[in-house]
Structures are given as structure tokens and as C-alpha cells.
Design an enzyme around this catalytic site. Structure first.
Site, PDB file in Angstrom:
ATOM      1  CG  HIS A 135       5.739  14.322  -5.781  1.00 25.36           C
ATOM      2  ND1 HIS A 135       6.033  13.213  -6.490  1.00 25.36           N
ATOM      3  CD2 HIS A 135       4.369  14.102  -5.440  1.00 25.36           C
ATOM      4  CE1 HIS A 135       4.799  12.442  -6.461  1.00 25.36           C
ATOM      5  NE2 HIS A 135       4.079  13.188  -5.793  1.00 25.36           N
ATOM      6  CG  ASP A 212       7.881  18.685  -9.776  1.00 20.31           C
ATOM      7  OD1 ASP A 212       6.918  18.983 -10.401  1.00 20.31           O
ATOM      8  OD2 ASP A 212       7.835  17.630  -9.091  1.00 20.31           O
ATOM      9  CD  GLN A 215       0.770  20.043  -6.653  1.00 20.03           C
ATOM     10  OE1 GLN A 215      -0.211  20.836  -6.600  1.00 20.03           O
ATOM     11  NE2 GLN A 215       0.488  18.791  -6.565  1.00 20.03           N
ATOM     12  CE  LYS A 238      -0.053  16.359  -9.553  1.00 23.15           C
ATOM     13  NZ  LYS A 238      -0.825  15.636  -8.621  1.00 23.15           N
ATOM     14  CB  CYS A 376       4.313  11.520  -3.137  1.00 21.06           C
ATOM     15  SG  CYS A 376       3.071  10.117  -3.459  1.00 21.06           S
TER      16      CYS A 376
HETATM   17  N1  7TS Z   1       5.483  16.516  -8.725  1.00 22.53           N
HETATM   18  C1  7TS Z   1       4.720  17.278  -7.701  1.00 22.53           C
HETATM   19  C2  7TS Z   1       5.151  18.675  -7.166  1.00 22.53           C
HETATM   20  C3  7TS Z   1       3.585  16.574  -7.645  1.00 22.53           C
HETATM   21  O1  7TS Z   1       2.706  17.390  -6.717  1.00 22.53           O
HETATM   22  C4  7TS Z   1       3.300  15.755  -8.102  1.00 22.53           C
HETATM   23  C5  7TS Z   1       1.977  14.567  -8.111  1.00 22.53           C
HETATM   24  C6  7TS Z   1       4.043  14.989  -8.946  1.00 22.53           C
HETATM   25  C7  7TS Z   1       5.200  15.562  -9.261  1.00 22.53           C
HETATM   26  C8  7TS Z   1       3.783  13.840  -9.834  1.00 22.53           C
HETATM   27  O2  7TS Z   1       2.819  13.891 -10.783  1.00 22.53           O
HETATM   28  P1  7TS Z   1       2.096  12.663 -11.627  1.00 22.53           P
HETATM   29  O3  7TS Z   1       0.906  13.472 -12.410  1.00 22.53           O
HETATM   30  O4  7TS Z   1       3.142  12.345 -12.553  1.00 22.53           O
HETATM   31  O5  7TS Z   1       1.533  11.793 -10.570  1.00 22.53           O
HETATM   32  N2  7TS Z   1       1.501  15.122  -6.630  1.00 22.53           N
HETATM   33  C9  7TS Z   1       0.282  14.493  -5.945  1.00 22.53           C
HETATM   34  C10 7TS Z   1      -0.131  15.110  -4.898  1.00 22.53           C
HETATM   35  O6  7TS Z   1       0.452  15.757  -4.248  1.00 22.53           O
HETATM   36  N3  7TS Z   1      -1.300  13.902  -4.248  1.00 22.53           N
HETATM   37  O7  7TS Z   1      -1.267  13.141  -5.170  1.00 22.53           O
HETATM   38  C11 7TS Z   1      -0.380  13.207  -6.593  1.00 22.53           C
END
Ligand code: 7TS
Length: 418
Positions: A135, A212, A215, A238, A376
Site C-alpha cells: 500500500h 504493515d 489487512q 479496519k 493505493c
Molecule cells: N496498509 C495497508 C495494507 C492498507 O490496506 C491501508 C489502508 C493502509 C496501510 C493505510 O491505513 P490507514 O488507516 O492509515 O489509512 N487501505 C485502504 C484500502 O484498501 N482502501 O482504503 C484504505
């Protein structure tokens, strides 16, 4: 649409889906006259009532700032907030809650690492290793660091099936490698990466490892000790918690040795114009008033997850993912992007002759909420020669009928674009 629970079906999981779904107010609605089919949990999950009530309770009953007040409300809020730290430590099987730093999300957690120990460890000529399926949150901070320090960003490649190619790991990780930052599960194509193997190779070369887990935390049990990583980041929103809550877990001795990154209230021990001394971890990394309600909401979310159990959640979602892959494979014109060895969370696909954004827009008209775009993960899209995919992603409340609704809606898209 049949919304009956399919509890205890032979070979099924023991989730009482009807009850689980009833706990999520946002799921109980119609979109454009159709029942909402929410298949965008990888972007953010819906929130159970218990999370909403926990946040509401904080604002209604004991709203106050934490750590500094000596009055009853502040003590209550502080105790609640700190108890969530214990819950996160337990979730990650981390031996010491002091190794849990609250952040606004995964993005902030990774930036924290890059801008503190990253700057200390990575110098000119060094390398930072990531993978082809990261991401942007696990690409850009490292790219910025490499540019700043004169280091090189290297990338573990991805196969046509959507698995990382680890055969050349020994060539990719050398004495120059200072940091290896890897996503546990791809948000774009759902691959579960063999991060234990990558972490092991990185450690052998003395590189720091950052996972990371945005997910993976919502879908599977995580044990930071067993993984052997140095840092692990995830987002509360999430995993059924509120936006604005996130976690950086780090090895205590590393966190203790690291300099703070943001200065301000709460992160200090003493301040004078001549010199400031810092608070102990984790408060050293939590400058200013945090999102107290969000952290308290995250605590309720973790209680919710624990009550069901991540093993049951994983089994339930795996069944649905397998079913969705099988059913999408039956739809002519649908190409699934990535056939990884192990999948969690998401399935990406394209529909011949129709732009993913058009597919997403028409699915929305049918009440089916999916993501369409690059997720992303632009480098991964490029790897597959695409600019965008349609992504269906699952949560504990997802059900077999959601898959059927998705497939039916895709059939209708095909009729429109015939
Ligand atoms: N890493 C992964 C693997 C992610 O899926 C996401 C967000 C992030 C980092 C960033 O997370 P945040 O909470 O700091 O924004 N992924 C997604 C997505 O798949 N669609 O919207 C956000």
C-alpha cells in the site's frame, strides 16, 4: 434476498451470522432501494453497536483529558484508555503493554518508524526493502526516507499469481539492507505473504523489520514474538473500531532507545528553556491530546473480535472468499487479478470491456458497495498492466448472499454494456 443466518451448516463455521449482522446498524439499510451489500471492509469495516456505545459513553459520562487530570473523570478516562493498551498487547501476544503506541492509524505508525529510527539507521548507500504489493502507506514514507538519506529503495517482485517471489531473497537482503518493511496481507489482491520467512532473512542480516498488518490484524491471529518482527502497525478502523485509532507495536528496547518524533504535551518529563527530558515509552511517542474516544472505541472493537475469536472469523471469511473466487470464475468476462497461495480479506477482478469505475458505479446502484480504483497500490496495478480493478472485500458480517448479490449485479452490468 434471503438474509437468513446459515448457522452451523455442515462444513460451515459456527458463526451466528444473523446475530452478528444485527449488531451493525449501518448494515441495516437500503441503498437505491436495494439492501446494502457491503463488500468494502478492506477500506474500513462497519462498527458494532458496542463500539458506538463505548465512544458515546466516553463523551456522555466521563469526557475529560487523560494522564494529566487528578479528578475522577480524568482518572476514569485514563484507566479506560490505558486498559486498551493492555487489550492491544494481548491481541498481538506482546509481552509488555508499554510496547504499544497509539497512533491515528497505520499510515502514522509507519511514518513514525521512518522518521525516527529510520533516520538513525538508514544512511547514504544503504537500502530499504519493501515489496511490489505494498500500500502507498508502506512505500512513500520509505521513499521519502531514502531520498533524504541518499539510500536506495529495493523491491521484492511479485509473480503473475500474485505471490511474492522469495527465491532471490538472499540477493535482495544484504549488509546494506537496513530496513525491511512488508505488508502482511495485500489490500489490493488479498495475498497473505510469508512474512515470517522474510523477517527471518532480514534479521540474519541485521536489518530492522516493519510489518504493515493493516489487512491482517482484522482477519487472523497475530503473534509478534512468533513473527520475530521489530515493529508492527495496524489501523483500528479496519478491525471494527473507529477511524482515528491505530497502533504501532515495537520492541521495547528499540522504542526506549528511539528519539521522539513529535514534541508537545504528554510526551515530556520536564521542560525548561534550556532542556527538555522525555517521558518513558509509550507516552514519549504520544504528544498532545490523542483521540481518546477512538482508542476507547478500539478497546470495545477488540472485545467484539475476541468474543467471536479470530480463528472463527478467519474460517468464516476463508469460506466466503473461496466461494466468491469459485462463483466469479463462473462469470464470463470476469478476470480475477492474482491467484495467491493464501488469500485473506480481498478479491480483485476486472470485467472485460468495462472500466472498473463504471462497474463500481453500477454495482452501487444495485446496493453493492465495492472499491474500484488502484487501491493505493499503483505499482502493483502497473505490475499487472492495469490502472484499476474492482475489489470485493469481506468482514465478519459478510455472508454468502453478498457473493450472490455481487455476481447478480455483475451480470446486470454485462447486460448494460452488451
Ligand atoms: N496498509 C495497508 C495494507 C492498507 O490496506 C491501508 C489502508 C493502509 C496501510 C493505510 O491505513 P490507514 O488507516 O492509515 O489509512 N487501505 C485502504 C484500502 O484498501 N482502501 O482504503 C484504505
Amino acid at each position: 434476498m434471503n438474509r437468513q443466518s446459515h448457522t452451523d451448516e455442515p462444513g460451515g463455521t459456527s458463526l451466528d451470522l444473523a446475530t452478528v449482522r444485527s449488531l451493525f446498524p449501518c448494515l441495516q439499510q437500503q441503498i437505491h432501494g436495494n439492501p446494502l451489500v457491503y463488500l468494502d471492509s478492506a477500506a474500513t469495516t462497519q462498527k458494532p453497536i458496542s463500539v458506538l456505545e463505548a465512544m458515546d459513553g466516553y463523551y456522555r459520562e466521563y469526557c475529560s483529558n487523560i494522564h494529566r487530570g487528578i479528578h475522577t473523570l480524568s482518572e476514569r478516562a485514563t484507566a479506560k484508555y490505558e486498559d486498551v493498551r493492555n487489550k492491544v498487547a494481548a491481541l498481538l501476544r506482546a509481552p509488555d503493554p508499554r510496547s504499544v503506541v497509539f497512533t491515528s492509524g497505520t499510515t502514522e505508525a509507519i511514518n513514525l518508524v521512518a522518521r525516527t529510527i529510520g533516520r538513525e539507521r538508514v544512511g547514504s548507500g544503504d537500502e530499504v526493502l519493501i515489496s511490489a504489493m505494498e500500500h502507498h502507506a508502506n512505500i512513500v514514507p520509505w521513499q521519502m526516507l531514502c531520498e533524504e538519506q541518499g539510500a536506495t529503495l529495493r523491491v521484492i517482485p511479485c509473480s503473475d499469481e500474485g505471490d511474492l517471489i522469495l527465491d532471490d531473497l538472499v540477493d535482495l537482503i544484504s549488509e546494506k539492507t537496513r530496513i525491511v518493511a512488508i505488508g502482511h496481507v495485500s489490500n489490493a489482491i488479498g495475498t497473505v505473504n510469508d512474512i515470517k520467512r522474510i523477517i527471518h532473512s532480514a534479521r540474519e542480516m541485521g536489518a530492522l523489520t516493519v510489518v504493515d498488518a493493516a489487512q491482517s490484524v482484522p482477519h487472523m491471529n497475530i503473534d509478534v514474538e512468533d513473527l520475530g518482527c521489530d515493529f508492527l502497525a495496524f489501523s483500528g478502523h479496519k478491525v471494527y473500531g473507529p477511524t482515528g485509532s491505530g497502533v504501532l507495536w515495537g520492541r521495547l528496547e528499540l522504542l526506549e532507545a528511539m528519539k521522539p518524533w513529535q514534541g508537545g504535551g504528554d510526551m515530556i518529563r520536564t521542560v525548561s528553556f534550556e532542556k527538555t527530558t522525555y517521558a518513558d515509552v509509550p507516552l514519549k511517542f504520544e504528544a498532545g491530546t490523542p483521540d481518546i474516544a477512538a482508542v476507547i472505541g478500539l478497546g470495545a472493537a477488540l472485545d467484539f473480535v475476541n468474543e467471536i475469536g479470530l480463528d472463527a472469523i478467519y474460517a468464516h471469511e476463508k469460506e466466503l472468499l473461496d466461494e466468491a473466487v469459485a462463483k466469479l470464475d463462473q462469470v464470463s468476462g470476469v478476470q480475477i487479478v492474482g491467484r495467491p497461495n493464501q488469500r485473506a480479506s480481498s478479491i480483485s477482478f476486472v470485467l472485460d470491456g468495462v472500466h472498473p469505475h463504471d462497474v463500481g458505479t453500477i454495482l452501487d446502484q444495485k446496493g453493492v458497495a465495492v472499491r474500484a480504483g488502484h487501491h493505493c497500490a499503483m505499482p502493483l496495478m502497473k505490475r499487472f498492466g492495469l490502472v484499476a480493478t474492482i475489489r470485493a472485500s469481506f468482514g465478519v458480517y459478510s455472508e454468502s448472499e453478498d457473493v450472490d448479490s455481487l455476481v447478480e449485479a455483475i451480470d446486470e452490468v454485462k447486460v448494460i454494456f452488451r
